[in-house]
Design an enzyme around this catalytic site. Structure first.
Site, PDB file in Angstrom:
ATOM      1  N   SER A 146      54.014  35.266  30.502  1.00 57.10           N
ATOM      2  CA  SER A 146      55.297  35.581  29.863  1.00 57.10           C
ATOM      3  C   SER A 146      55.563  34.799  28.572  1.00 57.10           C
ATOM      4  CB  SER A 146      56.445  35.407  30.862  1.00 57.10           C
ATOM      5  OG  SER A 146      56.327  36.345  31.916  1.00 57.10           O
ATOM      6  N   GLY A 190      53.718  38.503  33.469  1.00 53.50           N
ATOM      7  CA  GLY A 190      54.446  39.764  33.354  1.00 53.50           C
ATOM      8  C   GLY A 190      55.820  39.747  34.002  1.00 53.50           C
ATOM      9  N   ASN A 220      45.303  39.383  25.578  1.00 53.01           N
ATOM     10  CA  ASN A 220      44.713  40.136  26.689  1.00 53.01           C
ATOM     11  C   ASN A 220      45.423  41.482  26.782  1.00 53.01           C
ATOM     12  OD1 ASN A 220      43.606  41.074  29.035  1.00 53.01           O
ATOM     13  ND2 ASN A 220      44.700  39.654  30.386  1.00 53.01           N
ATOM     14  N   TRP A 221      44.738  42.526  26.320  1.00 52.94           N
ATOM     15  CA  TRP A 221      45.373  43.855  26.296  1.00 52.94           C
ATOM     16  C   TRP A 221      45.312  44.556  27.652  1.00 52.94           C
ATOM     17  CZ3 TRP A 221      43.216  46.004  20.978  1.00 52.94           C
ATOM     18  CH2 TRP A 221      43.889  45.358  19.926  1.00 52.94           C
ATOM     19  N   LYS A 222      44.573  43.998  28.584  1.00 49.75           N
ATOM     20  CA  LYS A 222      44.442  44.609  29.920  1.00 49.75           C
ATOM     21  C   LYS A 222      44.043  46.089  29.777  1.00 49.75           C
ATOM     22  CE  LYS A 222      47.909  41.345  31.410  1.00 49.75           C
ATOM     23  NZ  LYS A 222      48.811  40.911  32.442  1.00 49.75           N
ATOM     24  N   GLU A 259      47.586  29.804  34.125  1.00 49.79           N
ATOM     25  CA  GLU A 259      48.441  30.976  34.240  1.00 49.79           C
ATOM     26  C   GLU A 259      49.048  31.040  35.644  1.00 49.79           C
ATOM     27  OE1 GLU A 259      47.411  34.226  31.261  1.00 49.79           O
ATOM     28  OE2 GLU A 259      46.097  34.536  32.949  1.00 49.79           O
ATOM     29  N   HIS A 267      40.812  35.974  36.063  1.00 50.96           N
ATOM     30  CA  HIS A 267      42.213  36.359  35.842  1.00 50.96           C
ATOM     31  C   HIS A 267      42.849  36.704  37.193  1.00 50.96           C
ATOM     32  CE1 HIS A 267      45.774  38.491  34.536  1.00 50.96           C
ATOM     33  NE2 HIS A 267      45.610  37.912  33.366  1.00 50.96           N
ATOM     34  N   GLU A 284      44.891  38.870  38.119  1.00 48.73           N
ATOM     35  CA  GLU A 284      44.917  40.288  38.498  1.00 48.73           C
ATOM     36  C   GLU A 284      43.598  40.694  39.146  1.00 48.73           C
ATOM     37  OE1 GLU A 284      46.235  41.887  34.753  1.00 48.73           O
ATOM     38  OE2 GLU A 284      48.239  41.093  35.130  1.00 48.73           O
ATOM     39  N   GLY A 306      49.657  38.317  27.163  1.00 45.73           N
ATOM     40  CA  GLY A 306      49.443  39.660  27.691  1.00 45.73           C
ATOM     41  C   GLY A 306      50.365  40.649  26.990  1.00 45.73           C
ATOM     42  N   GLY A 307      51.458  41.010  27.668  1.00 48.43           N
ATOM     43  CA  GLY A 307      52.380  42.040  27.172  1.00 48.43           C
ATOM     44  C   GLY A 307      52.791  41.876  25.712  1.00 48.43           C
TER      45      GLY A 307
HETATM   46  C1  PEP Z   1      48.078  37.623  31.340  1.00 48.52           C
HETATM   47  O1  PEP Z   1      48.014  38.565  32.110  1.00 48.52           O
HETATM   48  O2  PEP Z   1      47.062  36.933  31.080  1.00 48.52           O
HETATM   49  C2  PEP Z   1      49.374  37.320  30.736  1.00 48.52           C
HETATM   50  C3  PEP Z   1      49.537  36.144  30.211  1.00 48.52           C
HETATM   51  O3  PEP Z   1      50.291  38.320  30.791  1.00 48.52           O
HETATM   52  P1  PEP Z   1      51.804  38.266  30.245  1.00 48.52           P
HETATM   53  O4  PEP Z   1      51.778  37.536  28.914  1.00 48.52           O
HETATM   54  O5  PEP Z   1      52.198  39.707  30.081  1.00 48.52           O
HETATM   55  O6  PEP Z   1      52.609  37.532  31.239  1.00 48.52           O
END
Ligand code: PEP
Length: 240
Positions: free
Chosen positions: A202, A165, A6-8, A159, A91, A93, A223-224
């Site tokens: 994370s 994050g 997920n590149w957001k 999640e 999601h 966010e 994500g990140g």
């Molecule tokens: C996400 O936002 O779906 C996610 C898993 O982010 P991160 O890996 O950065 O915690």
């Protein structure tokens, strides 16, 4: 096993082009299904760069109507039309920053399924729910309220909001427990035996191997750590 990147709202056209060059060096495995969720404006671009590789492209969200006067929105049909196989819905966010509620998320999931997209439904508790011992109850309600009427093309992403994050994750035992609870929920209520449940929050180079080996975990939503092709490759390799 399934892995999603997920590149957001990250990576521009040049960075995506560079990333796609690295994808050509991946040793893809038939045991791993992978999907990248780029920003909406680059779905078509990424799709055309990687369409010959065994990795698909998805949308980070879709609207709950298939067309109409919804300025700035994107329909599930359009995602399908530009090469998407998957879409993320619910999601955290979007739940928090865009006030998406369970009823709306259910409509988004249903519209996506109707457009022949595969849906990754994101669920996860707030820190307060966990501290009060109410995490499982919170997650079960989210699933109950958001489920579309067809589970064939459905993946659940667990999640925990507080893990996204934050460099914090639940313990492996806690992840196993929540995933097991979700699987039992589908078995008990819908006689569905093979629901795919992936973990997100994370996940990184250091913890991915252990998380992916954990019982009841069918993959990860990253994500990140998915923004750098080398890191994403190592995480992908940990799933094989
Ligand atoms: C996400 O936002 O779906 C996610 C898993 O982010 P991160 O890996 O950065 O915690």
């Amino acid at each position: 096993m399934f892995v999603a990147a997920n590149w957001k709202m990250n990576l521009d056209k040049n960075s995506i082009f560079e990333f796609s060059k690295h994808l050509n060096n991946f040793k893809f495995s038939s045991k791993v299904e992978a999907c990248i969720f780029p920003p909406m404006t680059y779905i078509d671009y990424l799709y055309n760069l990687i369409k010959n590789l065994p990795i698909s492209v998805g949308g980070q969200n879709c609207h709950f109507k298939s067309s109409g006067a919804f300025t700035g929105e994107v329909s599930a049909n359009f995602l399908k039309d530009t090469g998407c196989e998957y879409v993320l819905v619910g999601h955290s966010e979007r739940r928090i920053l865009n006030n998406e509620n369970n009823a709306e998320i259910k409509s988004r999931a249903q519209t996506a399924i109707n457009s022949n997209l595969k849906v990754i439904l994101c669920v996860g508790e707030r820190l307060t729910d966990r501290e009060e011992g109410k995490a499982l109850e919170y997650i079960e309600k989210q699933i109950n309220d958001c489920l579309p009427n067809n589970f064939k093309n459905l993946i659940i992403a667990y999640e925990p909001i507080w893990a996204i994050g934050s460099n914090q994750t639940p313990s492996l035992g806690e992840i196993e427990n929540v995933h097991g609870y979700i699987k039992k929920f589908f078995l008990k209520n819908y006689d569905v035996k093979n629901i795919c449940v992936i973990y997100g929050g994370s996940v990184n180079l250091n913890n991915s191997k252990d998380i992916f080996k954990t019982k009841n975990v069918d993959g990860g939503l990253i994500g990140g750590a998915s923004l750098k092709a080398d890191d994403f490759k190592k995480i992908y390799d940990n799933l094989k």
